[in-house]
Design a protein around this motif. Structure first.
Motif, PDB file in Angstrom:
ATOM      1  N   SER A  90      37.150  41.536  45.650  1.00 31.51           N
ATOM      2  CA  SER A  90      37.484  41.534  44.285  1.00 31.51           C
ATOM      3  C   SER A  90      36.308  42.062  43.598  1.00 31.51           C
ATOM      4  CB  SER A  90      37.599  39.833  43.864  1.00 31.51           C
ATOM      5  OG  SER A  90      38.493  39.392  44.704  1.00 31.51           O
ATOM      6  N   TYR A  91      36.777  42.980  42.421  1.00 33.38           N
ATOM      7  CA  TYR A  91      35.927  43.509  41.553  1.00 33.38           C
ATOM      8  C   TYR A  91      35.678  42.504  40.545  1.00 33.38           C
ATOM      9  CZ  TYR A  91      35.574  48.337  43.037  1.00 33.38           C
ATOM     10  OH  TYR A  91      35.213  49.501  43.788  1.00 33.38           O
ATOM     11  N   LEU A  92      34.298  42.259  39.886  1.00 31.61           N
ATOM     12  CA  LEU A  92      34.091  41.482  38.873  1.00 31.61           C
ATOM     13  C   LEU A  92      33.537  42.278  37.646  1.00 31.61           C
ATOM     14  CD1 LEU A  92      32.517  38.632  40.917  1.00 31.61           C
ATOM     15  CD2 LEU A  92      34.586  38.402  39.812  1.00 31.61           C
ATOM     16  N   ARG A  93      34.023  41.986  36.457  1.00 30.63           N
ATOM     17  CA  ARG A  93      33.772  42.873  35.370  1.00 30.63           C
ATOM     18  C   ARG A  93      32.590  42.330  34.858  1.00 30.63           C
ATOM     19  NH1 ARG A  93      38.227  43.404  31.438  1.00 30.63           N
ATOM     20  NH2 ARG A  93      38.165  41.009  31.440  1.00 30.63           N
ATOM     21  N   LEU A 119      28.974  38.171  35.049  1.00 32.79           N
ATOM     22  CA  LEU A 119      30.185  38.571  35.469  1.00 32.79           C
ATOM     23  C   LEU A 119      31.385  37.715  35.018  1.00 32.79           C
ATOM     24  CD1 LEU A 119      29.021  39.185  38.983  1.00 32.79           C
ATOM     25  CD2 LEU A 119      28.919  40.909  36.993  1.00 32.79           C
ATOM     26  N   GLU A 120      32.758  38.614  35.232  1.00 31.52           N
ATOM     27  CA  GLU A 120      33.817  37.370  34.902  1.00 31.52           C
ATOM     28  C   GLU A 120      34.872  37.956  35.793  1.00 31.52           C
ATOM     29  OE1 GLU A 120      35.619  37.599  31.063  1.00 31.52           O
ATOM     30  OE2 GLU A 120      36.158  39.753  31.050  1.00 31.52           O
ATOM     31  N   TYR A 121      35.645  37.041  36.053  1.00 28.25           N
ATOM     32  CA  TYR A 121      37.048  37.269  36.903  1.00 28.25           C
ATOM     33  C   TYR A 121      37.981  37.992  35.646  1.00 28.25           C
ATOM     34  CZ  TYR A 121      36.136  34.834  41.095  1.00 28.25           C
ATOM     35  OH  TYR A 121      35.454  34.471  42.345  1.00 28.25           O
ATOM     36  N   PRO A 122      38.645  38.943  35.779  1.00 27.31           N
ATOM     37  CA  PRO A 122      39.246  39.543  34.641  1.00 27.31           C
ATOM     38  C   PRO A 122      40.803  39.337  34.983  1.00 27.31           C
ATOM     39  CG  PRO A 122      38.473  41.460  35.914  1.00 27.31           C
ATOM     40  CD  PRO A 122      37.986  40.120  36.705  1.00 27.31           C
ATOM     41  N   ARG A 142      32.139  23.692  36.862  1.00 26.01           N
ATOM     42  CA  ARG A 142      31.261  24.722  36.251  1.00 26.01           C
ATOM     43  C   ARG A 142      32.229  25.760  35.544  1.00 26.01           C
ATOM     44  NH1 ARG A 142      28.165  26.014  41.870  1.00 26.01           N
ATOM     45  NH2 ARG A 142      27.441  23.890  42.131  1.00 26.01           N
ATOM     46  N   PRO A 143      31.889  26.678  34.797  1.00 25.80           N
ATOM     47  CA  PRO A 143      33.072  27.684  34.605  1.00 25.80           C
ATOM     48  C   PRO A 143      33.710  28.258  35.560  1.00 25.80           C
ATOM     49  CG  PRO A 143      30.975  27.730  33.201  1.00 25.80           C
ATOM     50  CD  PRO A 143      30.581  26.935  34.213  1.00 25.80           C
ATOM     51  N   LEU A 144      34.956  28.523  35.488  1.00 29.57           N
ATOM     52  CA  LEU A 144      35.858  29.094  36.706  1.00 29.57           C
ATOM     53  C   LEU A 144      36.243  30.601  36.675  1.00 29.57           C
ATOM     54  CD1 LEU A 144      38.633  26.172  36.566  1.00 29.57           C
ATOM     55  CD2 LEU A 144      36.593  26.566  38.043  1.00 29.57           C
ATOM     56  N   ARG A 145      35.938  31.094  35.330  1.00 25.74           N
ATOM     57  CA  ARG A 145      36.067  32.676  35.161  1.00 25.74           C
ATOM     58  C   ARG A 145      34.616  33.285  35.190  1.00 25.74           C
ATOM     59  NH1 ARG A 145      41.320  33.474  34.711  1.00 25.74           N
ATOM     60  NH2 ARG A 145      40.677  35.469  34.469  1.00 25.74           N
ATOM     61  N   THR A 146      33.667  32.758  34.866  1.00 30.26           N
ATOM     62  CA  THR A 146      32.348  33.428  34.759  1.00 30.26           C
ATOM     63  C   THR A 146      31.283  32.906  35.770  1.00 30.26           C
ATOM     64  OG1 THR A 146      31.372  31.956  33.101  1.00 30.26           O
ATOM     65  CG2 THR A 146      32.792  33.750  32.401  1.00 30.26           C
ATOM     66  N   MET A 147      30.338  33.984  35.889  1.00 27.91           N
ATOM     67  CA  MET A 147      29.116  33.734  36.842  1.00 27.91           C
ATOM     68  C   MET A 147      27.870  34.607  36.378  1.00 27.91           C
ATOM     69  SD  MET A 147      30.654  35.398  40.314  1.00 27.91           S
ATOM     70  CE  MET A 147      32.104  34.542  39.991  1.00 27.91           C
ATOM     71  N   VAL A 148      26.678  34.078  36.764  1.00 26.92           N
ATOM     72  CA  VAL A 148      25.443  34.887  36.525  1.00 26.92           C
ATOM     73  C   VAL A 148      24.768  35.267  37.821  1.00 26.92           C
ATOM     74  CG1 VAL A 148      23.247  34.692  35.126  1.00 26.92           C
ATOM     75  CG2 VAL A 148      25.226  33.650  34.357  1.00 26.92           C
ATOM     76  N   VAL A 149      24.462  36.458  38.050  1.00 20.27           N
ATOM     77  CA  VAL A 149      23.972  36.950  39.284  1.00 20.27           C
ATOM     78  C   VAL A 149      22.595  37.488  38.734  1.00 20.27           C
ATOM     79  CG1 VAL A 149      23.924  38.305  41.222  1.00 20.27           C
ATOM     80  CG2 VAL A 149      26.022  37.374  40.411  1.00 20.27           C
ATOM     81  N   THR A 150      21.473  37.084  39.664  1.00 22.04           N
ATOM     82  CA  THR A 150      19.845  37.642  39.771  1.00 22.04           C
ATOM     83  C   THR A 150      19.924  38.280  40.873  1.00 22.04           C
ATOM     84  OG1 THR A 150      19.475  35.741  38.150  1.00 22.04           O
ATOM     85  CG2 THR A 150      17.719  36.862  39.205  1.00 22.04           C
ATOM     86  N   VAL A 151      19.343  39.638  40.726  1.00 18.91           N
ATOM     87  CA  VAL A 151      19.044  40.407  42.051  1.00 18.91           C
ATOM     88  C   VAL A 151      17.737  40.822  42.093  1.00 18.91           C
ATOM     89  CG1 VAL A 151      21.538  41.556  41.909  1.00 18.91           C
ATOM     90  CG2 VAL A 151      19.553  42.614  40.766  1.00 18.91           C
ATOM     91  N   ARG A 202      31.384  48.802  31.011  1.00 20.74           N
ATOM     92  CA  ARG A 202      31.889  49.704  31.360  1.00 20.74           C
ATOM     93  C   ARG A 202      31.840  49.881  33.291  1.00 20.74           C
ATOM     94  NH1 ARG A 202      27.773  53.399  33.700  1.00 20.74           N
ATOM     95  NH2 ARG A 202      25.762  52.541  33.263  1.00 20.74           N
ATOM     96  N   THR A 203      31.343  48.614  33.682  1.00 17.98           N
ATOM     97  CA  THR A 203      30.999  48.530  35.102  1.00 17.98           C
ATOM     98  C   THR A 203      31.757  47.236  35.771  1.00 17.98           C
ATOM     99  OG1 THR A 203      28.718  47.408  35.004  1.00 17.98           O
ATOM    100  CG2 THR A 203      28.711  49.984  35.032  1.00 17.98           C
ATOM    101  N   ALA A 204      31.791  47.481  37.037  1.00 18.95           N
ATOM    102  CA  ALA A 204      32.369  46.255  37.870  1.00 18.95           C
ATOM    103  C   ALA A 204      31.390  46.166  39.088  1.00 18.95           C
ATOM    104  CB  ALA A 204      33.825  46.827  38.290  1.00 18.95           C
ATOM    105  N   VAL A 205      31.331  44.884  39.622  1.00 23.02           N
ATOM    106  CA  VAL A 205      30.692  44.552  40.870  1.00 23.02           C
ATOM    107  C   VAL A 205      31.440  44.166  42.132  1.00 23.02           C
ATOM    108  CG1 VAL A 205      28.882  42.956  41.707  1.00 23.02           C
ATOM    109  CG2 VAL A 205      28.609  44.069  39.326  1.00 23.02           C
ATOM    110  N   GLU A 206      31.207  44.698  43.126  1.00 25.85           N
ATOM    111  CA  GLU A 206      31.772  44.176  44.543  1.00 25.85           C
ATOM    112  C   GLU A 206      30.571  43.790  45.351  1.00 25.85           C
ATOM    113  OE1 GLU A 206      34.591  45.931  48.109  1.00 25.85           O
ATOM    114  OE2 GLU A 206      33.081  47.222  47.099  1.00 25.85           O
ATOM    115  N   ASN A 207      30.935  42.732  46.248  1.00 28.26           N
ATOM    116  CA  ASN A 207      30.108  42.002  47.236  1.00 28.26           C
ATOM    117  C   ASN A 207      30.406  42.780  48.438  1.00 28.26           C
ATOM    118  OD1 ASN A 207      28.886  40.520  49.211  1.00 28.26           O
ATOM    119  ND2 ASN A 207      29.250  38.565  48.252  1.00 28.26           N
ATOM    120  N   VAL A 208      29.596  43.949  48.860  1.00 27.99           N
ATOM    121  CA  VAL A 208      29.819  44.688  50.188  1.00 27.99           C
ATOM    122  C   VAL A 208      29.389  44.087  51.348  1.00 27.99           C
ATOM    123  CG1 VAL A 208      29.509  46.641  48.420  1.00 27.99           C
ATOM    124  CG2 VAL A 208      27.620  45.987  49.746  1.00 27.99           C
TER     125      VAL A 208
END
Length: 559
Positions: A325-328, A340-343, A388-397, A408-414
């Motif tokens: 799943s790509y996340l926006r 990020l969000e589930y679009p 918790r919010p069901l469509r959004t999340m916050v990721v720290t790297v 303009r970008t999307a994220v995938e968990n590879v």
């Protein structure tokens, strides 16, 4: 030592149509989970009727169903395996008949589980298969299966499910419902199309136990004698079956006669195998639909995803879909944090990341990587609750990311991408695609037979704009398969990027060899934005319409 349990010891009695086996099955599964060592739970041959009133319920969020719609957050589950290890559920000759709207089975937070030999069916399927058995000027006669319940209401038909203990109907809808696909039993083709059965109706009356005569306010003579109109609602309120956050799960020789809502979904699980399973309506039942949507999906899985020696006949969407799943990206508070969000409206609410997972960011227009990092912390939904919010999340790297990522970008968990084996299966009466696959690990599609799929037999997509199903394919072998008159390209490599640069392809490493193609107008291979295609030692024959065997668009390194 393996413990042996039998559901009849807990009060389940096969063959009793009016008895609800649900309490006994719950008790047996509870006892199996309490055993310290390996357990075999046996269902002796016969029919077991499972009603929803006393069934297990869980709040679950499952890909490609109803997203975060609060009306459907709680799923009713006929056969629940949770927090259980080393369990075999064996049921050769046993048939589980589901009443109401239920998920047939769920394996949650469990390891080394095998379910074998069982047959699953619905007492009243939520798809109405209406066959045109008579036609003349200004009328049709349609026949519905014995399992279909209905009531004539003036110039309309009300289809419905059983009456539950509460007095409510399990489900209901009128006339053509919300979606139709059409099946031709003679030509063995199934496609999506308009439904003329209930247009300009003058009257409806019964002319037999299962036959209905529909008269029209026009003099036209219908030309659809023998066709089957398969009608259903469109809300995917339940997965048909689910393997969730589990590992080492095998579904062996199961017979899925009907799956309500969606198909069998393996989500965020590792090493899941389907072998010798049959997805097909019961012979002689008058039914032609075995599923409400897709048959099998792997979403965000890892390890190996295996589908071997299965038959897929009569879904209402794709047979097999393997994807992430790509996340926006919606925000970037600092160089190491992204919001990020589930679009997509049908996917939300479940966890996507764990610390130490590797992520990749792609430009949504090109699907090209623009950065990667390792997750160090995440705030995200749990998949089991709505606190918790069901469509959004916050990721720290763990490293600085490029700037201006939002929008303009999307994220995938590879990290959560599986290798795939799809071998020895048969696909027929499918309105859409046989296999969809987007995973960067090794994929082998071998020795399958694809008969007259409505669209491409094998579809390799990847998009960050519509379904948001990730990601690129880097190692795909399609070998020794038969493709019989697909409705689209037999193999379609079609990433949904809007800008394609031949020097920077989306997909790569595709070998198509030793296959047999029988085509009618469609190409054997249609590829876009792919590097390293090797198409060799294939047999291509044509019936009817001619056309190119191979179409290549912005591709390179070709054999």
């Amino acid at each position: 030592m393996t413990a042996l349990l039998d559901v009849t010891d807990f009060g389940a009695h096969p063959g009793q149509h009016h008895a609800d086996a649900t309490p006994a099955v719950r008790a047996a599964l509870r006892a199996a989970a309490a055993e310290a060592g390996p357990v075999v739970l046996r269902f002796p041959p016969g029919d077991y009727h499972l009603w929803p009133d006393d069934a297990q319920r869980r709040e679950l969020y499952v890909s490609n169903t109803v997203g975060d719609d609060p009306r459907h957050r709680v799923k009713t589950i006929a056969l629940l395996v949770q927090d259980t290890d080393d369990l075999v559920i064996a049921g050769e000759g046993a048939r589980l008949v589901l009443h109401g709207l239920q998920t047939a089975f769920a394996v949650i937070d469990s390891r080394h589980v095998r379910i074998e030999g069982l047959e699953f069916d619905a007492a009243v399927p939520t798809v109405v298969d209406a066959t045109v058995v008579g036609a003349g000027p200004a009328h049709r006669v349609i026949r519905v299966p014995p399992a279909t319940l209905f009531r004539i209401d003036g110039t309309s038909i009300r289809w419905h499910g059983e009456t539950l203990r509460s007095g409510a109907l399990a489900w209901s809808g009128r006339d053509a419902l919300e979606y139709t696909q059409i099946h031709d039993p003679v030509r063995q083709r199934t496609w999506r199309g308009p439904n003329p059965l209930f247009e300009r109706v003058r009257s409806i009356r019964s002319v037999g136990e299962r036959d209905l005569r529909i008269d029209y306010e026009h003099d036209d003579e219908p030309a659809d004698l023998g066709l089957v109109y398969s009608m259903r609602p469109t809300t995917r309120d339940h997965p048909g079956g689910v393997v969730l956050d589990s590992s080492g799960v095998t579904l062996l020789r199961l017979r899925f006669r009907f799956l309500h809502g969606f198909g069998v979904v393996a989500q965020t699980s590792r090493d899941v195998t389907l072998e010798g399973c049959q997805f097909q309506p019961p012979p002689g039942s008058g039914r032609h639909s075995a599923g409400f949507a897709d048959f099998v999906q792997f979403c965000g899985c890892s390890g190996r995803a295996v589908v071997r020696d299965c038959s897929f006949d009569g879904p209402h969407d794709d047979a097999i879909n393997v994807h992430g799943s790509y996340l926006r990206v919606t925000g970037q508070p600092d160089p190491r944090t992204i919001e990020l969000e589930y679009p997509h409206a049908e996917t939300a609410g479940f966890a996507q990341f764990s610390p130490a997972d590797r992520i990749e960011l792609v430009d949504r227009a090109t699907l090209q990587p623009v950065g990667s990092a390792t997750v160090s912390a995440v705030r995200q939904p749990s998949g089991r609750a709505h606190d918790r919010p069901l469509r959004t999340m916050v990721v720290t790297v763990d490293a600085d990311l490029p700037g201006a990522l939002a929008g303009r970008t999307a994220v995938e968990n590879v990290t959560r991408t599986p290798s795939v084996l799809i071998a020895g299966n048969t696909f027929r009466n499918i309105p859409t695609r046989g296999v969809l696959v987007t995973t960067r690990r090794a994929v082998l599609i071998e020795g399958n037979r694809f008969e007259r799929t409505g669209m491409a037999a094998i579809y390799v997509s990847g998009d960050a704009d519509e379904w948001w199903e990730s990601g690129p394919v880097h190692d795909l072998t399609i070998r020794g398969n038969e493709f019989i008159e697909p409705g689209g390209p037999a193999i379609l490599l079609d990433p949904r990027n809007t800008r394609c640069d031949g020097e920077h392809p989306v997909h790569s490493g595709v070998v198509v060899t030793d296959n047999r193609f029988v085509l009618n107008g469609s190409p054997a291979l249609d590829a876009k934005c792919t590097r390293g295609i090797h198409f060799r030692d294939n047999a291509v024959a044509r019936r009817g319409a001619q056309g190119p065997d191979v179409i290549l668009r912005t591709c390179s390194d070709l054999t």
